[in-house]
Design a protein around this motif. Sequence first.
Motif, PDB file in Angstrom:
ATOM      1  N   MET A 109       1.675   4.358  -2.804  1.00 64.39           N
ATOM      2  CA  MET A 109       0.549   3.630  -3.386  1.00 64.39           C
ATOM      3  C   MET A 109       0.575   3.673  -4.910  1.00 64.39           C
ATOM      4  O   MET A 109       0.306   2.670  -5.575  1.00 64.39           O
ATOM      5  N   ILE A 110       0.911   4.829  -5.470  1.00 61.04           N
ATOM      6  CA  ILE A 110       0.983   4.941  -6.926  1.00 61.04           C
ATOM      7  C   ILE A 110       2.045   3.994  -7.476  1.00 61.04           C
ATOM      8  O   ILE A 110       1.836   3.316  -8.486  1.00 61.04           O
ATOM      9  N   LYS A 111       3.178   3.912  -6.787  1.00 60.70           N
ATOM     10  CA  LYS A 111       4.260   3.062  -7.281  1.00 60.70           C
ATOM     11  C   LYS A 111       3.886   1.589  -7.232  1.00 60.70           C
ATOM     12  O   LYS A 111       4.034   0.863  -8.214  1.00 60.70           O
ATOM     13  N   ILE A 112       3.386   1.128  -6.088  1.00 60.66           N
ATOM     14  CA  ILE A 112       3.103  -0.301  -5.976  1.00 60.66           C
ATOM     15  C   ILE A 112       1.904  -0.699  -6.821  1.00 60.66           C
ATOM     16  O   ILE A 112       1.873  -1.770  -7.417  1.00 60.66           O
ATOM     17  N   ASP A 113       0.897   0.180  -6.928  1.00 59.70           N
ATOM     18  CA  ASP A 113      -0.238  -0.127  -7.796  1.00 59.70           C
ATOM     19  C   ASP A 113       0.187  -0.133  -9.257  1.00 59.70           C
ATOM     20  O   ASP A 113      -0.283  -0.953 -10.055  1.00 59.70           O
ATOM     21  N   GLY A 114       1.091   0.762  -9.632  1.00 58.21           N
ATOM     22  CA  GLY A 114       1.576   0.791 -11.000  1.00 58.21           C
ATOM     23  C   GLY A 114       2.345  -0.457 -11.371  1.00 58.21           C
ATOM     24  O   GLY A 114       2.270  -0.939 -12.502  1.00 58.21           O
ATOM     25  N   GLN A 115       3.058  -1.016 -10.400  1.00 54.08           N
ATOM     26  CA  GLN A 115       3.810  -2.243 -10.653  1.00 54.08           C
ATOM     27  C   GLN A 115       2.907  -3.464 -10.753  1.00 54.08           C
ATOM     28  O   GLN A 115       3.284  -4.480 -11.335  1.00 54.08           O
ATOM     29  N   SER A 116       1.714  -3.354 -10.183  1.00 56.46           N
ATOM     30  CA  SER A 116       0.824  -4.515 -10.118  1.00 56.46           C
ATOM     31  C   SER A 116      -0.091  -4.622 -11.332  1.00 56.46           C
ATOM     32  O   SER A 116      -0.924  -5.524 -11.393  1.00 56.46           O
ATOM     33  N   GLY A 117       0.027  -3.709 -12.296  1.00 59.29           N
ATOM     34  CA  GLY A 117      -0.813  -3.779 -13.479  1.00 59.29           C
ATOM     35  C   GLY A 117      -2.046  -2.923 -13.348  1.00 59.29           C
ATOM     36  O   GLY A 117      -2.035  -1.879 -12.700  1.00 59.29           O
ATOM     37  N   ALA A 118      -3.155  -3.385 -13.936  1.00 64.77           N
ATOM     38  CA  ALA A 118      -4.367  -2.569 -14.007  1.00 64.77           C
ATOM     39  C   ALA A 118      -5.110  -2.499 -12.694  1.00 64.77           C
ATOM     40  O   ALA A 118      -5.878  -1.562 -12.463  1.00 64.77           O
ATOM     41  N   ASP A 119      -4.925  -3.484 -11.823  1.00 64.15           N
ATOM     42  CA  ASP A 119      -5.704  -3.540 -10.582  1.00 64.15           C
ATOM     43  C   ASP A 119      -4.914  -2.993  -9.404  1.00 64.15           C
ATOM     44  O   ASP A 119      -3.722  -3.258  -9.253  1.00 64.15           O
ATOM     45  N   SER A 120      -5.600  -2.247  -8.553  1.00 65.68           N
ATOM     46  CA  SER A 120      -4.978  -1.726  -7.346  1.00 65.68           C
ATOM     47  C   SER A 120      -4.781  -2.834  -6.316  1.00 65.68           C
ATOM     48  O   SER A 120      -5.586  -3.757  -6.210  1.00 65.68           O
ATOM     49  N   VAL A 121      -3.700  -2.733  -5.547  1.00 66.89           N
ATOM     50  CA  VAL A 121      -3.466  -3.661  -4.439  1.00 66.89           C
ATOM     51  C   VAL A 121      -3.252  -2.887  -3.133  1.00 66.89           C
ATOM     52  O   VAL A 121      -2.834  -3.460  -2.138  1.00 66.89           O
ATOM     53  N   SER A 122      -3.553  -1.584  -3.139  1.00 67.36           N
ATOM     54  CA  SER A 122      -3.306  -0.755  -1.958  1.00 67.36           C
ATOM     55  C   SER A 122      -4.610  -0.343  -1.293  1.00 67.36           C
ATOM     56  O   SER A 122      -5.690  -0.423  -1.884  1.00 67.36           O
ATOM     57  N   ALA A 123      -4.492   0.100  -0.056  1.00 63.74           N
ATOM     58  CA  ALA A 123      -5.665   0.548   0.697  1.00 63.74           C
ATOM     59  C   ALA A 123      -5.255   1.632   1.684  1.00 63.74           C
ATOM     60  O   ALA A 123      -4.145   1.616   2.224  1.00 63.74           O
ATOM     61  N   LEU A 124      -6.179   2.551   1.918  1.00 63.86           N
ATOM     62  CA  LEU A 124      -6.048   3.574   2.949  1.00 63.86           C
ATOM     63  C   LEU A 124      -7.103   3.298   4.010  1.00 63.86           C
ATOM     64  O   LEU A 124      -8.289   3.181   3.692  1.00 63.86           O
ATOM     65  N   VAL A 125      -6.694   3.212   5.257  1.00 65.40           N
ATOM     66  CA  VAL A 125      -7.602   2.826   6.335  1.00 65.40           C
ATOM     67  C   VAL A 125      -7.779   3.997   7.300  1.00 65.40           C
ATOM     68  O   VAL A 125      -6.802   4.595   7.761  1.00 65.40           O
ATOM     69  N   PHE A 126      -9.041   4.298   7.605  1.00 61.25           N
ATOM     70  CA  PHE A 126      -9.387   5.368   8.537  1.00 61.25           C
ATOM     71  C   PHE A 126     -10.204   4.780   9.683  1.00 61.25           C
ATOM     72  O   PHE A 126     -11.091   3.953   9.464  1.00 61.25           O
ATOM     73  N   GLY A 127      -9.937   5.239  10.896  1.00 64.40           N
ATOM     74  CA  GLY A 127     -10.611   4.697  12.063  1.00 64.40           C
ATOM     75  C   GLY A 127     -11.851   5.467  12.452  1.00 64.40           C
ATOM     76  O   GLY A 127     -12.237   6.444  11.792  1.00 64.40           O
ATOM     77  N   PRO A 128     -12.515   5.054  13.529  1.00 70.12           N
ATOM     78  CA  PRO A 128     -13.715   5.735  14.015  1.00 70.12           C
ATOM     79  C   PRO A 128     -13.425   7.196  14.355  1.00 70.12           C
ATOM     80  O   PRO A 128     -12.308   7.542  14.765  1.00 70.12           O
ATOM     81  N   GLU A 129     -14.447   8.030  14.204  1.00 67.35           N
ATOM     82  CA  GLU A 129     -14.277   9.463  14.379  1.00 67.35           C
ATOM     83  C   GLU A 129     -13.756   9.832  15.772  1.00 67.35           C
ATOM     84  O   GLU A 129     -12.922  10.725  15.918  1.00 67.35           O
ATOM     85  N   ARG A 130     -14.219   9.162  16.798  1.00 63.40           N
ATOM     86  CA  ARG A 130     -13.855   9.558  18.163  1.00 63.40           C
ATOM     87  C   ARG A 130     -12.544   8.957  18.627  1.00 63.40           C
ATOM     88  O   ARG A 130     -11.761   9.618  19.311  1.00 63.40           O
TER      89      ARG A 130
END
Length: 266
Positions: A109-130
Amino acid sequence: ACSFAMTISPAAPVIVLVHPQMGEHIGLCARAMLNCGLTDLRLVAPRDGWPSEVARATSSGAVAVIDGARLYPSLAKAVADRKFVVATTARGRDMAKPILVPETAASAMIKIDGQSGADSVSALVFGPERTGLTNEDLTFCDALLTIPLNPDYASLNIAQAVLLVCYEWHKQTALGKSLTEINPSLYDQLAISDLDLADKGEMENLLLHLEDALQESGFFTAQDLKPTILRNLRNMFQRMRLSRQEARSFHGMIKALHGREWKRRS
């Protein structure tokens, strides 16, 4: 609880919670995010609704994250503007996707966001607790993240998982050097050097165009198999990591083969 000044990186990944079940858990996730300098929280159809005073109270002062949280009806909508999406999962899946751990996910994420300039283009997705994320959810993601723990007791609550992953991102950001700089070959399989990738919204429009063309042409002869076929197609297109121009070319090919314009779904 102590307070301290913190610089928030404009290129920090967004955190997406899919169908979170309790306001308390959302508040604890917000606290974990702000501990690590992340503030962009996206919620997909929280079970108990939104806004939540319980979430605000349990955030222990991370009200900037709670107040700025954005609500979405689906994961597809929540990651539509993202180009690199990592899904957390506690169990193995039969999908041809890179498997990362928190350290390597943070570096990617650090690498691809760094290549994209000032704005992030990455995301971390978490599912329901159960239940965690479904296989359908994972088709919107580029890589899977697992947290290596005691195999006999690997259960984490969602806030613990968010903290572990966000901490790895914060640690590498604070050091100013990610693992990709130490070992660039780690991410050859992700092809994350492409700067003009189609985002998830553009990819979803392409898949919907293809689905409509296949439906009208009579391809889905067994309707009960259609969801599985579409899931396989989405995974295949995600692995291709198309550029915006390539996605437009695919639209043109589908139109030429199908013989009609496509009306984008709302």
